[in-house]
Design a protein around this motif. Structure first.
Motif, PDB file in Angstrom:
ATOM      1  N   ASN A 156      20.785 -77.708 -28.782  1.00  0.00           N
ATOM      2  CA  ASN A 156      19.972 -78.671 -28.036  1.00  0.00           C
ATOM      3  C   ASN A 156      20.743 -79.241 -26.855  1.00  0.00           C
ATOM      4  O   ASN A 156      21.953 -79.510 -26.958  1.00  0.00           O
ATOM      5  CB  ASN A 156      19.575 -79.847 -28.939  1.00  0.00           C
ATOM      6  CG  ASN A 156      18.752 -79.424 -30.132  1.00  0.00           C
ATOM      7  OD1 ASN A 156      17.545 -79.243 -30.041  1.00  0.00           O
ATOM      8  ND2 ASN A 156      19.409 -79.288 -31.284  1.00  0.00           N
ATOM      9  N   HIS A 158      20.158 -82.495 -24.074  1.00  0.00           N
ATOM     10  CA  HIS A 158      19.353 -83.681 -23.780  1.00  0.00           C
ATOM     11  C   HIS A 158      20.085 -84.454 -22.680  1.00  0.00           C
ATOM     12  O   HIS A 158      21.098 -85.103 -22.930  1.00  0.00           O
ATOM     13  CB  HIS A 158      19.215 -84.528 -25.051  1.00  0.00           C
ATOM     14  CG  HIS A 158      18.404 -85.773 -24.871  1.00  0.00           C
ATOM     15  ND1 HIS A 158      17.943 -86.511 -25.943  1.00  0.00           N
ATOM     16  CD2 HIS A 158      17.960 -86.430 -23.771  1.00  0.00           C
ATOM     17  CE1 HIS A 158      17.259 -87.557 -25.506  1.00  0.00           C
ATOM     18  NE2 HIS A 158      17.272 -87.523 -24.189  1.00  0.00           N
ATOM     19  N   GLU A 180      16.815 -85.499 -31.164  1.00  0.00           N
ATOM     20  CA  GLU A 180      17.292 -84.215 -31.694  1.00  0.00           C
ATOM     21  C   GLU A 180      17.472 -84.282 -33.204  1.00  0.00           C
ATOM     22  O   GLU A 180      17.333 -83.261 -33.896  1.00  0.00           O
ATOM     23  CB  GLU A 180      18.595 -83.809 -31.009  1.00  0.00           C
ATOM     24  CG  GLU A 180      18.412 -83.174 -29.656  1.00  0.00           C
ATOM     25  CD  GLU A 180      17.893 -84.139 -28.598  1.00  0.00           C
ATOM     26  OE1 GLU A 180      17.074 -83.730 -27.753  1.00  0.00           O
ATOM     27  OE2 GLU A 180      18.322 -85.309 -28.602  1.00  0.00           O
ATOM     28  N   VAL A 228      24.012 -80.636 -30.516  1.00  0.00           N
ATOM     29  CA  VAL A 228      23.305 -81.272 -29.400  1.00  0.00           C
ATOM     30  C   VAL A 228      24.314 -81.868 -28.429  1.00  0.00           C
ATOM     31  O   VAL A 228      25.272 -82.528 -28.830  1.00  0.00           O
ATOM     32  CB  VAL A 228      22.318 -82.356 -29.884  1.00  0.00           C
ATOM     33  CG1 VAL A 228      22.982 -83.379 -30.778  1.00  0.00           C
ATOM     34  CG2 VAL A 228      21.673 -83.065 -28.692  1.00  0.00           C
ATOM     35  N   CYS A 242      16.027 -76.390 -25.807  1.00  0.00           N
ATOM     36  CA  CYS A 242      16.341 -76.121 -27.198  1.00  0.00           C
ATOM     37  C   CYS A 242      16.284 -74.616 -27.436  1.00  0.00           C
ATOM     38  O   CYS A 242      15.349 -73.950 -26.990  1.00  0.00           O
ATOM     39  CB  CYS A 242      15.321 -76.854 -28.083  1.00  0.00           C
ATOM     40  SG  CYS A 242      15.420 -76.492 -29.836  1.00  0.00           S
TER      41      CYS A 242
END
Length: 339
Positions: A156, A158, A180, A228, A242
């Motif tokens: 992931n 972000h 996440e 993440v 993702c």
């Protein structure tokens, strides 16, 4: 059936966005009341969105929750206020869409779960909107189909363009990484057993002492793993993507072109300014499905338990952030709590 009469607590960026959504995009619902500590902001929004029926401004959020003219509530208030407001919603039997976090800590979140369970009816839905994003929904459907085999890994990213002053290191875990956390639990259909949060040398764009970016590893109870990168002062734009890696292929979302798959020797399949642009459609679907579900006496999305589980993982994540070491997630036994 008459329209669902909705009151919104908190009309900052998120609450105001929901208010606009209900008035302009959602069927079967109408906005009847708003509440915010910034009375001038609430009054301006109410005046702008009032149509044939005026939108009331109610200063006390608990009074809004208890008001007869309010059938259901959206909580977009700061997380520290959620516990009291959620208990009020349960006391008055009001369905509530609560923006994350459910509460600020695992203990109070568990109390909310237990209080709702005693009612014998689910009233709380948590605003993890990524489950409603068409790309995430397509990825979930693909993984559940078994076409790619058993999911093994989840990667992931972000990134936010920037965050305002006062955004501390632990808030990156609780307010950003929490998405996440929910995505990993949902896509893998498994709880997170252990979390490790690492932080490299911070970007020069943050004040002294703030750890940004951060990198976390989730060890799932079913043996899968997820990672993440969260970078809230990326300076470029808002980016969420993702990639799920399974036994017979992988699938990626967040590239601006739907789900991109790599399998059997083939692959197929503009960066927005902030989350409201990237997930605008997800919010529309989330709120519409919530409204429709309330009409059926149900919820249709992440539950109070999901909010509690995320809080427990983030609590462990903040502890790991301080040491760089793995921390086991202290999660209550779901069967013992919910029967």
């Amino acid at each position: 059936m008459s329209d669902l009469r909705i009151g919104i607590v908190g009309v900052g960026a998120m609450g105001a966005d929901h208010a606009e959504r209900i008035v302009r995009h959602i069927s079967g619902a109408r906005l009847v009341a708003v509440s915010d500590p910034d009375t001038a902001r609430a009054e301006e929004l109410a005046a702008r969105l009032s149509g044939a029926d005026a939108v009331k401004v109610i200063g006390d959020p608990l009074a809004l929750i208890g008001a007869r003219e309010v059938d259901a509530v959206i909580l977009a208030s700061p997380g520290f206020a959620h516990a009291e407001q959620l208990f009020a919603c349960l006391e008055h039997g009001k369905p509530v869409l609560c923006e994350k976090p459910l509460t600020m800590d695992a203990a109070s979140s568990l109390q909310v779960v237990e209080a709702e369970h005693k009612l014998g009816r689910q009233l709380i839905q948590v605003g993890f909107m990524r489950r409603f994003d068409p790309e995430y929904a397509a990825l979930k459907q693909l993984l559940d189909s078994g076409e790619l085999g058993r999911p093994l890994l989840l990667h992931n990213v972000h990134r936010n363009k920037s965050n305002g002053p006062g955004f501390r290191s632990e808030m990156i875990v609780r307010d950003s990484m929490v998405h996440e956390v929910d995505v990993a639990r949902w896509l893998f259909d498994s709880e997170i057993a252990r979390i490790t949060v690492h932080a490299p040398k911070p970007t020069s764009s943050v004040p002294e002492g703030v750890l940004d970016p951060q990198f976390a590893v989730f060890e799932m109870a079913n043996g899968a793993m997820a990672d993440v990168e969260v970078f809230v002062n990326f300076q470029v734009g808002y980016e969420v993507r993702c990639e799920a890696v399974a036994e017979r292929g992988s699938a990626t979302i967040g590239l601006g072109s739907g789900v991109v798959t790599r399998a059997a020797g083939q692959w197929g399949g503009a960066m927005p300014g902030d989350f409201r642009i990237r997930f605008d459609r997800a919010y529309d679907i989330e709120v519409q499905r919530w409204v429709d579900a309330v009409g059926r006496g149900e919820i249709d999305g992440p539950s109070a338990w999901d909010g509690y589980a995320a809080a427990a993982v983030c609590e462990a994540g903040v502890a790991s952030l301080g040491t760089g070491q793995p921390v086991t997630v202290d999660l209550a036994d779901r069967q013992a709590v919910l029967g």
